[in-house]
Design an enzyme around this catalytic site. Structure first.
Site, short mmCIF file in Angstrom:
data_model
loop_
_atom_site.label_atom_id
_atom_site.label_comp_id
_atom_site.label_asym_id
_atom_site.label_seq_id
_atom_site.Cartn_x
_atom_site.Cartn_y
_atom_site.Cartn_z
N TRP A 77 -18.86 39.05 -17.82
CA TRP A 77 -19.02 39.83 -16.60
C TRP A 77 -18.45 41.23 -16.74
CZ3 TRP A 77 -18.45 37.52 -11.08
CH2 TRP A 77 -19.39 36.48 -10.91
N ASN A 136 -0.94 39.29 -15.24
CA ASN A 136 -1.90 38.22 -15.54
C ASN A 136 -1.26 37.23 -16.51
OD1 ASN A 136 -4.39 39.33 -14.21
ND2 ASN A 136 -3.93 41.01 -15.60
N PRO A 168 4.54 38.53 -11.32
CA PRO A 168 4.04 38.43 -12.69
C PRO A 168 2.73 39.18 -12.86
CG PRO A 168 4.39 36.26 -11.67
CD PRO A 168 4.42 37.28 -10.59
N TYR A 172 -5.67 36.97 -0.79
CA TYR A 172 -4.57 36.45 -1.61
C TYR A 172 -3.43 37.46 -1.66
CZ TYR A 172 -2.14 34.47 -5.68
OH TYR A 172 -1.20 33.95 -6.54
N SER A 229 2.11 38.13 -7.32
CA SER A 229 1.04 38.46 -8.27
C SER A 229 0.88 39.97 -8.31
CB SER A 229 -0.26 37.82 -7.82
OG SER A 229 -1.38 38.47 -8.38
N SER A 230 0.40 40.47 -9.45
CA SER A 230 0.20 41.92 -9.58
C SER A 230 -0.90 42.44 -8.66
CB SER A 230 -0.14 42.27 -11.03
OG SER A 230 -1.29 41.57 -11.45
N CYS A 231 -1.70 41.55 -8.07
CA CYS A 231 -2.79 42.01 -7.19
C CYS A 231 -2.26 42.53 -5.85
CB CYS A 231 -3.81 40.91 -6.96
SG CYS A 231 -3.22 39.59 -5.90
N LEU A 254 7.32 33.65 -6.15
CA LEU A 254 6.45 34.23 -7.18
C LEU A 254 5.17 34.78 -6.56
CD1 LEU A 254 7.90 31.56 -8.87
CD2 LEU A 254 6.83 32.93 -10.65
N HIS A 295 -9.37 32.32 -14.34
CA HIS A 295 -9.13 33.73 -14.61
C HIS A 295 -9.78 34.14 -15.93
CE1 HIS A 295 -5.83 33.11 -11.63
NE2 HIS A 295 -6.17 34.34 -11.31
N GLY A 339 1.27 23.15 -11.94
CA GLY A 339 0.49 24.33 -12.30
C GLY A 339 1.01 24.97 -13.58
N MET A 340 0.32 25.98 -14.04
CA MET A 340 0.70 26.64 -15.28
C MET A 340 2.10 27.25 -15.19
SD MET A 340 -1.30 29.57 -17.43
CE MET A 340 -1.41 30.69 -16.04
N VAL A 341 2.39 27.93 -14.08
CA VAL A 341 3.69 28.59 -13.91
C VAL A 341 4.80 27.57 -13.64
CG1 VAL A 341 5.01 30.16 -12.45
CG2 VAL A 341 2.68 30.76 -13.14
N LYS A 371 0.56 37.19 -0.37
CA LYS A 371 1.70 37.40 -1.26
C LYS A 371 2.61 38.53 -0.76
CE LYS A 371 1.17 34.13 -4.23
NZ LYS A 371 2.20 33.07 -4.32
#
Length: 310
Positions: A203, A166, A164, A137, A108-110, A106, A180, A14-16, A141
């Site tokens: 959007w 976004n 982290p 989600y 998420s800010s959500c 890890l 995203h 993945g990206m991270v 977390k």
């Protein structure tokens, strides 16, 4: 961690995870353990238990998760809750059973309440209702953070949690529906440029503000904290700076070289009005980001051009 420590990076493609892998390689670590999801289904308790029993990693970066943007989060609500709970429960528990020295989870800010004061401080966790579209989600977390703290409290495990903001960067997800906002904009402006479309529709209203961190900066922060931070609770990782979706779109438009106009579809959801991280705790630990947004978007767009074939 020393250079021959056995380090397992969960979610290395993945990206991270790939950014963490690159960072560790660059720092001279030679004993990095990875498995693809085809080789090891982290949702499967027995497979994870067998893997840890065999490999016995010293350190674990838990960057594997089922992730996506507003549409994916809101559509696959059961999967986002179930899969993420399974992944983190299995990895954290097997880390404990097999004597892992240190684990980084890890999030998420959500995880923060939808209407929490800005900027978001670590202590705002669980002080109000979550944003409805990504609640499953976020709940997974939050459970992961609390699980790390519980294993620390009951068993003395050195498990730390980082949140982290976004993210964007190399190996991002450019799927038309499940990506995203930033990678979605890169793809949309690129396609509009290629097809000579007069407008790009985005959007929402364009007014929500978001903070963005280049994934390689996140990896540098994770590496730094893995070496230097050993406390319960969580640490925000971000830049401490944000901008409106409208302003973000203008930067992406300029980077891509699109010359048409931008329209906003206000019938579509905006999501949380603002999500800015308070990163004073991170800065007090001695780390700050180095890649600014315009430079990062240029790097991401070049990566997109190399990897996405139309």
């Amino acid at each position: 961690m020393n250079k021959n420590s056995k380090i397992y990076i969960a979610g290395h493609r993945g990206m991270v995870g790939s950014a963490i892998y690159r960072k560790l390689e660059k720092e001279g670590f030679t004993n990095l353990i990875t498995r693809t999801s085809a080789e090891l289904d982290l949702r499967n308790q027995q497979q994870v238990a067998d893997f840890f029993s065999k490999e016995k990693p010293d350190y674990v970066f838990l960057a594997a998760a089922k992730v996506g943007g507003i549409v994916a989060n809101n559509t696959y609500r059961a999967e986002f809750l179930y899969d993420n709970l399974q992944i983190q429960n299995n990895v954290i528990h097997s880390s404990y059973i097999n004597g892992v020295t240190k684990l980084m989870f890890l999030g998420s800010s959500c995880i923060y309440p939808k209407m929490a004061p800005q900027p978001l401080k670590e202590e705002y966790l669980l002080t109000g209702p979550l944003e409805e579209t990504n609640e499953p989600y976020a709940i997974a977390k939050i459970a992961g953070i609390k699980l790390c703290d519980a294993y620390r409290a009951q068993y003395g495990c050195n498990y730390i949690s980082v949140m982290p903001t976004n993210l964007y960067g190399y190996n991002d997800n450019y799927h038309p529906q499940n990506s995203h906002v930033l990678p979605a904009l890169i793809r949309r402006f690129h396609e509009a440029k290629e097809q000579n479309r007069p407008t790009v529709t985005i959007w929402g209203s364009g007014t929500p503000k978001r903070e963005f961190l280049f994934a390689d900066d996140l990896a540098a922060a994770c590496y730094y904290l893995m070496q230097n931070y050993n406390e319960p609770g969580l640490v925000n990782i971000g830049t401490g700076e944000d901008l409106s979706i409208n302003d973000l779109a203008l930067i992406v438009k300029k980077t891509v070289g699109y010359e048409g106009s931008i329209e906003f579809d206000t019938s579509k959801p905006d999501g949380t009005p603002r999500k800015l991280m308070d990163v004073s705790k991170l800065h007090s630990q001695g780390w700050k980001h180095t890649i600014e947004l315009e430079e990062g978007i240029q790097l991401a767009y070049q990566d997109f051009l190399e990897k996405i074939l139309f």
